[in-house]
Write a protein that holds these residues in place. Structure first.
Motif, PDB file in Angstrom:
ATOM      1  N   PRO A 148      38.162  24.105   2.169  1.00 54.92           N
ATOM      2  CA  PRO A 148      38.850  22.920   1.956  1.00 54.92           C
ATOM      3  C   PRO A 148      39.506  23.085   0.480  1.00 54.92           C
ATOM      4  N   TYR A 149      39.499  24.058  -0.337  1.00 53.21           N
ATOM      5  CA  TYR A 149      39.820  24.442  -1.758  1.00 53.21           C
ATOM      6  C   TYR A 149      40.897  25.510  -1.566  1.00 53.21           C
ATOM      7  N   MET A 186      45.478  27.914  -4.267  1.00 57.25           N
ATOM      8  CA  MET A 186      46.845  28.575  -4.178  1.00 57.25           C
ATOM      9  C   MET A 186      47.809  28.311  -5.357  1.00 57.25           C
ATOM     10  N   THR A 187      47.962  26.888  -5.558  1.00 59.35           N
ATOM     11  CA  THR A 187      48.748  26.144  -6.283  1.00 59.35           C
ATOM     12  C   THR A 187      48.299  26.415  -7.920  1.00 59.35           C
ATOM     13  N   THR A 222      39.546  34.457  -1.784  1.00 63.91           N
ATOM     14  CA  THR A 222      38.500  33.964  -2.895  1.00 63.91           C
ATOM     15  C   THR A 222      38.823  34.874  -4.148  1.00 63.91           C
ATOM     16  N   HIS A 223      39.553  35.975  -4.140  1.00 66.76           N
ATOM     17  CA  HIS A 223      39.776  36.792  -5.303  1.00 66.76           C
ATOM     18  C   HIS A 223      41.310  36.918  -5.630  1.00 66.76           C
ATOM     19  N   VAL A 262      32.668  33.403  -6.443  1.00 64.01           N
ATOM     20  CA  VAL A 262      31.089  33.052  -5.923  1.00 64.01           C
ATOM     21  C   VAL A 262      31.199  32.463  -4.642  1.00 64.01           C
ATOM     22  N   VAL A 263      32.002  31.371  -4.563  1.00 64.78           N
ATOM     23  CA  VAL A 263      32.092  30.829  -3.242  1.00 64.78           C
ATOM     24  C   VAL A 263      32.593  31.750  -2.140  1.00 64.78           C
ATOM     25  N   GLY A 264      33.229  32.712  -2.259  1.00 66.65           N
ATOM     26  CA  GLY A 264      33.560  33.771  -1.566  1.00 66.65           C
ATOM     27  C   GLY A 264      32.480  34.584  -0.887  1.00 66.65           C
TER      28      GLY A 264
END
Length: 414
Positions: free
Chosen positions: A240-241, A246-247, A303-304, A383-385
């Motif tokens: 969802p994020y 990306m933007t 995520t990085h 951290v989410v990754g």
């Protein structure tokens, strides 16, 4: 006495699968179309981002609740009749979305669409499991799950075109389009879908709630619920994020997000079926392990990410869409084999509830971890990754514990 499912010719079987994929396509498109319509809805209905979030979450959580409620009646009806009835109710709810005049009306209509759409997902997977033998079920699940890809690569852009180029209808146009398409698929389904009543012949003990509790607490079923929960946490904490990250952090324009979905959806449309064929050929568990392990790479890269060339971002995002949703093809083929035919509908309804509930929970957990810097950048997405990878590893540990219904305790895994 259990009535075996009808034997279909290869051509009829393929047509039935395409029909079920069509049902899956329309209810997934109904869910996904809300996300790109956000700016229009916020402007036209004069709502804020929190209220728009309620429109999105209302679908997910009512789908989870309806899955639990469906377990009280799903085994009492012919699968064909129940699926077609739910599909009619889904069309009416989606029509109400297009006719809504205010935010409360649209919120109520979205909740109804989620309630019926969530059960439809479980019914489609249940019918596939009832009709297709386990040794060919990976390819069948891949065909049905390609509906997700098709909704991304064709449905969402088409919905946006309708919303932007039919000013008289605006944001309502995509919902009317979904209803019109669903009516065509309903007519096809009415003619093609076979009657499935074998599960109704089983003698059941106790009242309906005792029967559901027996299904829910079965040790093998609990492993399936845990497995699906980890799969949801391993994907929906990140998905969802992605657009926002990306933007804001990678520095890509909003228009580039459409290209990401187009390329990812187009690739997944073909690879989901290829993954399904490999799962049938080489074993569901084995292929799941390969795809799940490989999926951790694009998760960590996504995520990085830092500002890099757009084509590198596109390559990674396409691989992400191929592997992260792709691992669900052998996963669902394995899960569909856990419960016997007599209680498969109840079990898959509960699985659907677990899916929806943990998809919403995953997004909520990620939202609590992520913060925004003064400049607008997202912080702690890495951290989410790590969390997504950790949950994927837990799913890999649970997967070998899943057993085919009727197999001995030391028997084969799916």
């Amino acid at each position: 006495m259990t009535i075996p499912p009808p034997r279909l010719t290869p051509r009829k079987e393929w047509l039935v699968l395409l029909t079920l994929a069509g049902i899956q396509f329309t209810h997934i498109l109904d869910f996904m179309i809300m996300m790109p319509l956000g700016p229009q809805l916020i402007r036209v209905l004069h709502i804020d981002t929190h209220q728009f979030g309620l429109l999105l979450s209302s679908y997910t959580f009512t789908a989870a609740i309806s899955g639990l409620l469906a377990a009280t009646y799903i085994e009492r009806f012919d699968r064909r009749k129940l699926t077609l009835t739910l599909y009619v109710l889904f069309m009416l709810a989606t029509l109400c979305c297009g006719l809504a005049q205010t935010f409360p009306q649209l919120l109520f209509a979205r909740a109804l669409a989620g309630a019926f759409g969530g059960i439809l997902g479980a019914m489609v997977q249940t019918m596939v499991a009832d009709i297709i033998p386990f040794e060919r079920r990976g390819k069948a699940m891949g065909t049905v799950m390609a509906a997700f890809s098709l909704s991304t690569v064709a449905g969402v852009p088409l919905g946006l075109v309708l919303a932007n180029h039919l000013p008289a209808l605006g944001w309502r146009a995509p919902f009317f389009f979904i209803v019109a398409l669903a009516m065509v698929i309903f007519v096809i389904g009415y003619r093609l879908l076979p009657s499935l009543t074998g599960h109704m012949q089983q003698t059941r003990k106790g009242n309906i709630f005792q029967q559901i509790f027996l299904v829910a607490r079965h040790p093998e079923h609990l492993k399936g619920f845990l497995f699906i929960a980890m799969m949801m946490l391993g994907g929906f904490t990140v998905i969802p994020y992605i657009a926002l990250y990306m933007t804001t952090n990678v520095g890509l324009p909003e228009s580039f997000i459409t290209l990401i979905y187009l390329c990812g959806g187009a690739a997944t449309f073909f690879t989901s079926q290829a993954i399904g064929r490999q799962a049938d050929k080489r074993g569901k568990l084995r292929v799941f392990r390969w795809v799940a392990l490989a999926s951790m790479v694009p998760i960590l890269i996504t995520t990085h990410l830092v500002p890099i060339a757009w084509w590198l971002v596109l390559i990674n995002s396409t691989i992400f869409f191929v592997l992260v949703p792709g691992r669900m093809v052998p996963a669902m083929a394995m899960v569909s084999a856990i419960a016997p035919q007599q209680v498969r509908g109840t079990f898959m309804s509960l699985v659907s509830s677990v899916q929806m509930a943990f998809a919403g929970l995953a997004s909520l957990i990620a939202g609590l971890i992520i913060t925004r810097a003064p400049g607008g950048e997202i912080l702690h997405f890495n951290v989410v990754g790590y969390l997504a990878v950790g949950c994927t590893l837990l799913a890999l540990l649970v997967a070998p514990m899943l057993r085919v219904a009727g197999a001995p305790p030391t028997g084969p895994t799916p």
